[in-house]
Design an enzyme around this catalytic site. Structure first.
Site, PDB file in Angstrom:
ATOM      1  N   ARG A   1     -18.824  20.077   4.040  1.00 32.08           N
ATOM      2  CA  ARG A   1     -20.065  19.710   4.898  1.00 32.08           C
ATOM      3  C   ARG A   1     -20.180  18.159   4.710  1.00 32.08           C
ATOM      4  NH1 ARG A   1     -24.953  19.029   3.063  1.00 32.08           N
ATOM      5  NH2 ARG A   1     -25.319  20.515   1.731  1.00 32.08           N
TER       6      ARG A   1
ATOM      7  N   HIS B   1     -27.199  19.014   5.237  1.00 33.15           N
ATOM      8  CA  HIS B   1     -27.432  20.463   5.448  1.00 33.15           C
ATOM      9  C   HIS B   1     -28.081  20.791   6.612  1.00 33.15           C
ATOM     10  CE1 HIS B   1     -28.207  24.936   4.841  1.00 33.15           C
ATOM     11  NE2 HIS B   1     -29.223  24.693   5.018  1.00 33.15           N
TER      12      HIS B   1
ATOM     13  N   TYR C   1     -28.375  14.776  -4.306  1.00 33.44           N
ATOM     14  CA  TYR C   1     -27.740  15.599  -5.103  1.00 33.44           C
ATOM     15  C   TYR C   1     -26.187  15.555  -5.129  1.00 33.44           C
ATOM     16  CZ  TYR C   1     -27.641  17.998  -0.432  1.00 33.44           C
ATOM     17  OH  TYR C   1     -27.313  18.091   0.775  1.00 33.44           O
TER      18      TYR C   1
END
Length: 397
Positions: free
Chosen positions: A288, A292, A301
């Site tokens: 990805r 998200h 992160y």
């Protein structure tokens, strides 16, 4: 439980993948046909399936991947401009979705999560319909029966249970059809889910049932490396494809950024399921690239260097390199693809702007088939609440 018959060489492929389970740090066997350099390789099992893909089909693959990426960009922009409440990007996962989607047949039934925009495109769902749910004007947006493409499932992993139940229904229908010498084509089910959903109990339960009944279902896991902010290695110490071994059916890891390999593996898996040999788990190893959802910030992160490394494996770039190198597409083709993508973006934007907000009172009317005192009470409260705003407006004027 019925026995699983594998094509020649498949036993060795699965054995190599399973061996990696004992040593998580070791390289994992992965089916790849088209590398990041755009050069076509070979595979002892799946090269024969890849040979079925003619140049025209390859151009369709590229066109669909490019169109769905352009659609994704437009939907993201619409959300940023306040036209959508939320959007779930797919950039980076185009090959996994377009390749697997094109491997399905019209009689197959698809159970998506909430990110399978590319599969929706392949199944001829009007992409503007996808935006109704994210704009908050519909609980779905399209009729699943028209394209055998189910409504998006926002409850994580719930669709895997639905898929197995549907597949068991297909199984029983086909037994009845066999008794009447029906010539209808056999069907199978594809259940899409992510690496994050693979940790849900629903996935485990669905695989238990699928294995027990040899249900004609293909579990298609898009391992995009991040379950929101949780990396895959935190969720599992072995390749996700290896989990199939515990249920007694084949599991295959495929390069999810290689549209040719994804198509070949999915085509084999669907044939396996349709022929009554039971379920298959495909782990499409992809990434990805973006967030998200539009409510997420991946810079919190993960490192930008990781994202940059995966951009080098871009599914569109590698297929474009191959098409150009083999003389299968010229500049006019790529110009037309871009123009078609822009036209699609224009269409979904204007359609989204034109969506009418439904009367919220309709929601109260569809909870029960008949009048219900509690719903009537809640509607009365809502009417009184809404009237308060009207009074305030009159006072202001």
């Amino acid at each position: 439980m019925g026995s699983t018959q594998l094509p020649p060489g498949m036993e060795d492929t699965l054995a190599a993948t399973s061996a990696a389970a004992a040593a998580p740090g070791e390289p994992v066997e992965m089916v790849q046909l088209l590398g990041p350099d755009g050069k076509l390789g070979s595979d002892p099992v799946f090269s024969d399936y890849a040979k079925r893909i003619d140049p025209e089909k390859l151009r369709v693959f590229y066109t669909d991947m490019a169109r769905i990426r352009r659609f994704d960009q437009e939907a993201t922009a619409l959300q940023r401009q306040g036209e959508l409440a939320l959007w779930v990007p797919l950039t980076g996962q185009e090959a996994a979705q377009i390749g697997s989607g094109h491997a399905s047949q019209p009689q197959d039934y698809i159970f998506p999560t909430y990110r399978e925009h590319g599969v929706a495109l392949v199944r001829n769902v009007d992409l503007a319909e996808l935006l109704k749910q994210f704009r908050g004007v519909s609980n779905g947006g399209w009729d699943p029966r028209e394209n055998n493409f189910h409504l998006y499932t926002l409850v994580l992993a719930a669709q895997t249970l639905h898929a197995v139940g549907y597949a068991m229904g297909i199984q029983r229908d086909q037994k009845l059809a066999a008794a009447t010498d029906s010539t209808d084509p056999k069907a199978a089910v594809i259940a899409y889910f992510g690496d994050g959903a693979s940790s849900e109990g629903d996935v485990h339960e669905s695989m238990v049932f699928a294995a027990s009944y040899d249900a004609p279902v293909v579990f298609f896991c898009q391992n995009n490396h991040w379950a929101i902010s949780v990396p895959t290695e935190v969720q599992t110490k072995v390749p996700l494809a290896n989990r199939a071994k515990g249920y007694g059916f084949p599991g295959i890891r495929v390069d999810g950024n290689d549209v040719i390999a994804v198509h070949a593996v999915t085509e084999w898996a669907l044939e396996h399921a349709r022929e009554g040999r039971g379920p298959v788990l495909i782990e499409a190893y992809t990434y990805r690239v973006g967030a998200h959802t539009t409510a997420d910030d991946p810079t919190k992160y993960r490192e930008s260097a990781e994202e940059a490394a995966w951009r080098e494996k871009d599914p569109l770039d590698r297929l474009e390199k191959y098409l150009r190198a083999e003389g299968l597409a010229d500049e006019a083709f790529f110009d037309q693809v871009k123009a078609d993508g822009d036209e699609l973006a224009k269409y979904v934007r204007s359609t989204t702007h034109g969506l009418e907000v439904p009367d919220i009172r309709d929601a109260f009317a569809s909870v029960y088939a008949e009048q219900h005192p509690l719903i009537a009470e809640e509607l009365a409260w809502f009417e009184e609440y809404s009237a308060g705003f009207e009074s305030d407006e009159e006072t202001a004027h």
